[in-house]
Write a protein that holds these residues in place. Structure first.
Motif, PDB file in Angstrom:
ATOM      1  N   GLY A 265      49.019  38.837  54.286  1.00  0.00           N
ATOM      2  CA  GLY A 265      50.290  38.267  53.812  1.00  0.00           C
ATOM      3  C   GLY A 265      50.565  38.501  52.341  1.00  0.00           C
ATOM      4  N   ILE A 266      49.812  39.442  51.735  1.00  0.00           N
ATOM      5  CA  ILE A 266      49.967  39.683  50.294  1.00  0.00           C
ATOM      6  C   ILE A 266      50.596  41.062  50.065  1.00  0.00           C
ATOM      7  N   THR A 267      51.671  41.092  49.277  1.00  0.00           N
ATOM      8  CA  THR A 267      52.334  42.350  48.930  1.00  0.00           C
ATOM      9  C   THR A 267      52.274  42.535  47.422  1.00  0.00           C
ATOM     10  N   VAL A 268      51.753  43.667  46.979  1.00  0.00           N
ATOM     11  CA  VAL A 268      51.746  43.959  45.539  1.00  0.00           C
ATOM     12  C   VAL A 268      53.138  44.453  45.185  1.00  0.00           C
ATOM     13  N   THR A 269      53.757  43.819  44.181  1.00  0.00           N
ATOM     14  CA  THR A 269      55.178  44.065  43.949  1.00  0.00           C
ATOM     15  C   THR A 269      55.450  45.091  42.847  1.00  0.00           C
ATOM     16  N   GLU A 270      54.375  45.695  42.276  1.00  0.00           N
ATOM     17  CA  GLU A 270      54.587  46.813  41.348  1.00  0.00           C
ATOM     18  C   GLU A 270      53.647  47.949  41.707  1.00  0.00           C
ATOM     19  N   ASN A 271      54.091  49.166  41.444  1.00  0.00           N
ATOM     20  CA  ASN A 271      53.318  50.353  41.811  1.00  0.00           C
ATOM     21  C   ASN A 271      52.472  50.816  40.608  1.00  0.00           C
ATOM     22  N   PRO A 272      51.135  50.840  40.766  1.00  0.00           N
ATOM     23  CA  PRO A 272      50.289  51.203  39.618  1.00  0.00           C
ATOM     24  C   PRO A 272      50.467  52.660  39.185  1.00  0.00           C
ATOM     25  N   GLU A 273      51.038  53.492  40.055  1.00  0.00           N
ATOM     26  CA  GLU A 273      51.230  54.903  39.688  1.00  0.00           C
ATOM     27  C   GLU A 273      52.396  55.063  38.705  1.00  0.00           C
ATOM     28  N   THR A 274      53.331  54.100  38.739  1.00  0.00           N
ATOM     29  CA  THR A 274      54.486  54.214  37.849  1.00  0.00           C
ATOM     30  C   THR A 274      54.498  53.146  36.761  1.00  0.00           C
ATOM     31  N   SER A 275      53.825  52.018  37.030  1.00  0.00           N
ATOM     32  CA  SER A 275      53.787  50.943  36.025  1.00  0.00           C
ATOM     33  C   SER A 275      52.662  51.200  35.039  1.00  0.00           C
ATOM     34  N   ARG A 276      52.830  50.790  33.794  1.00  0.00           N
ATOM     35  CA  ARG A 276      51.749  50.875  32.814  1.00  0.00           C
ATOM     36  C   ARG A 276      50.985  49.559  32.761  1.00  0.00           C
ATOM     37  N   LYS A 277      51.406  48.601  33.569  1.00  0.00           N
ATOM     38  CA  LYS A 277      50.741  47.291  33.570  1.00  0.00           C
ATOM     39  C   LYS A 277      49.371  47.395  34.218  1.00  0.00           C
ATOM     40  N   LEU A 278      48.406  46.663  33.675  1.00  0.00           N
ATOM     41  CA  LEU A 278      47.053  46.644  34.245  1.00  0.00           C
ATOM     42  C   LEU A 278      46.810  45.378  35.063  1.00  0.00           C
ATOM     43  N   ILE A 279      47.739  44.424  34.966  1.00  0.00           N
ATOM     44  CA  ILE A 279      47.678  43.224  35.805  1.00  0.00           C
ATOM     45  C   ILE A 279      48.960  43.204  36.620  1.00  0.00           C
ATOM     46  N   LEU A 280      48.823  43.425  37.922  1.00  0.00           N
ATOM     47  CA  LEU A 280      50.015  43.536  38.769  1.00  0.00           C
ATOM     48  C   LEU A 280      50.256  42.243  39.528  1.00  0.00           C
ATOM     49  N   PRO A 281      51.529  41.855  39.580  1.00  0.00           N
ATOM     50  CA  PRO A 281      51.866  40.651  40.346  1.00  0.00           C
ATOM     51  C   PRO A 281      51.927  40.956  41.846  1.00  0.00           C
ATOM     52  N   THR A 282      51.859  39.891  42.632  1.00  0.00           N
ATOM     53  CA  THR A 282      52.082  40.027  44.076  1.00  0.00           C
ATOM     54  C   THR A 282      53.140  39.010  44.493  1.00  0.00           C
ATOM     55  N   ASN A 283      53.493  39.016  45.777  1.00  0.00           N
ATOM     56  CA  ASN A 283      54.471  38.044  46.276  1.00  0.00           C
ATOM     57  C   ASN A 283      53.913  36.622  46.225  1.00  0.00           C
ATOM     58  N   ASP A 284      52.595  36.487  46.070  1.00  0.00           N
ATOM     59  CA  ASP A 284      51.952  35.175  45.955  1.00  0.00           C
ATOM     60  C   ASP A 284      51.649  34.919  44.475  1.00  0.00           C
ATOM     61  N   PRO A 285      52.303  33.929  43.879  1.00  0.00           N
ATOM     62  CA  PRO A 285      52.107  33.702  42.435  1.00  0.00           C
ATOM     63  C   PRO A 285      50.657  33.409  42.069  1.00  0.00           C
ATOM     64  N   ASN A 286      49.833  33.060  43.055  1.00  0.00           N
ATOM     65  CA  ASN A 286      48.427  32.759  42.784  1.00  0.00           C
ATOM     66  C   ASN A 286      47.499  33.958  42.971  1.00  0.00           C
ATOM     67  N   VAL A 287      48.046  35.121  43.317  1.00  0.00           N
ATOM     68  CA  VAL A 287      47.205  36.308  43.510  1.00  0.00           C
ATOM     69  C   VAL A 287      47.689  37.433  42.596  1.00  0.00           C
ATOM     70  N   ARG A 288      46.778  37.962  41.777  1.00  0.00           N
ATOM     71  CA  ARG A 288      47.115  39.094  40.918  1.00  0.00           C
ATOM     72  C   ARG A 288      46.073  40.192  41.091  1.00  0.00           C
TER      73      ARG A 288
END
Ligand code: ADP
Ligand code: PRP
Ligand code: MG
Length: 221
Positions: free
Chosen positions: A32-55
């Protein structure tokens, strides 16, 4: 940015970009967890998911066990090759996810007579990223080796005379063929494992257990 204070509700997953990230996505979806940013295009090293408690932390494949061992991540996904080099200290390894499948092998240049060199007791120069696995393999065979630690492009080493052989992961064999090398020995099958911080497993069992079970069901399909 929100802080990383210990919080029993928060779950941090460590993954590497590329094949492990891609192959873990369907398993996360099953939980039930969807990562909402793509690490191939984002420069972020901490990616959010649809669950605010899961990164999700994006780290190098060889660093995933280190983050999980020290509790900077609660869980992660790492290849058996990487786990053997790390040693597995502080890690619980509940499931083989059967993703990123390949094998660890010995390869040499086409034209190099590996069997004769071994039979004659020659001292072999072996270039590899996997020195612990290579050391154990050749010790078991009773072959004397000088290990040369590399961090990538192992296939180059025999071509330029840096080594007689390499120990590397092989999947299709395409990289070996493209570089005039041949596989002479398969050492072991490799796939990626779910790894969990041992303390997190106790403290956050209620949050982690359903995810582990969803991963297990999805990886069996
Ligand atoms: P790295 O940047 O460390 O090379 P990879 O994403 O290539 O990271 O590899 C991650 C894991 O995937 C490895 O630890 C290994 O278990 C597995 N792997 C590596 N190469 C292959 C391959 N060609 N095919 C399938 N699995 C592979
Ligand atoms: C891996 C490995 C081999 C290749 C084997 O490299 O280090 O070079 O795959 O796969 P094959 O047998 O299907 O050719 P990867 O694609 O991960 O590249 P990198 O680690 O050098 O970035
Ligand atoms: Mg690679």
């Amino acid at each position: 940015m929100s802080s990383f204070q210990a919080d029993s509700q928060q779950l941090i997953l460590a993954l590497s970009k590329g094949r492990i990230f891609e192959d873990t996505m369907p398993l996360l979806e099953a939980a039930g967890i969807t990562v909402t940013e793509n690490p191939e295009t984002s420069r972020k090293l901490i990616l959010p998911t649809n669950d605010p408690n899961v990164r999700v932390l994006i780290v190098r494949a060889t660093d995933v066990p280190t983050y999980v061992q020290h509790g900077a991540a609660d869980f992660g996904v790492a290849g058996k090759d990487v786990l053997l080099e790390h040693g597995g200290e502080g890690l619980y390894q509940p499931i083989d996810l059967r993703i990123a499948e390949c094998r660890m092998s010995v390869a040499v240049r086409n034209g190099f007579d590996y069997e004769t060199a071994v039979r004659q007791g020659a001292r072999l120069r072996v270039a590899t990223k996997f020195v612990e696995t290579a050391r154990a393999h050749f010790a078991k065979k009773g072959v004397h080796v000088d290990l040369i630690k590399l961090y990538g492009s192992m296939e180059l080493a025999p071509l330029v005379g840096l080594s007689d052989a390499i120990v590397d992961v092989v999947s299709t064999g395409g990289t070996l063929r493209a570089n005039d090398l041949k596989e002479v020995e398969a050492i072991m099958d490799i796939s990626s494992r779910l790894i969990v911080n041992q303390a997190a497993l106790k403290m956050k069992r209620e949050r982690l257990q359903p995810i582990i079970e969803a991963f297990e069901r999805a990886s069996k399909k």
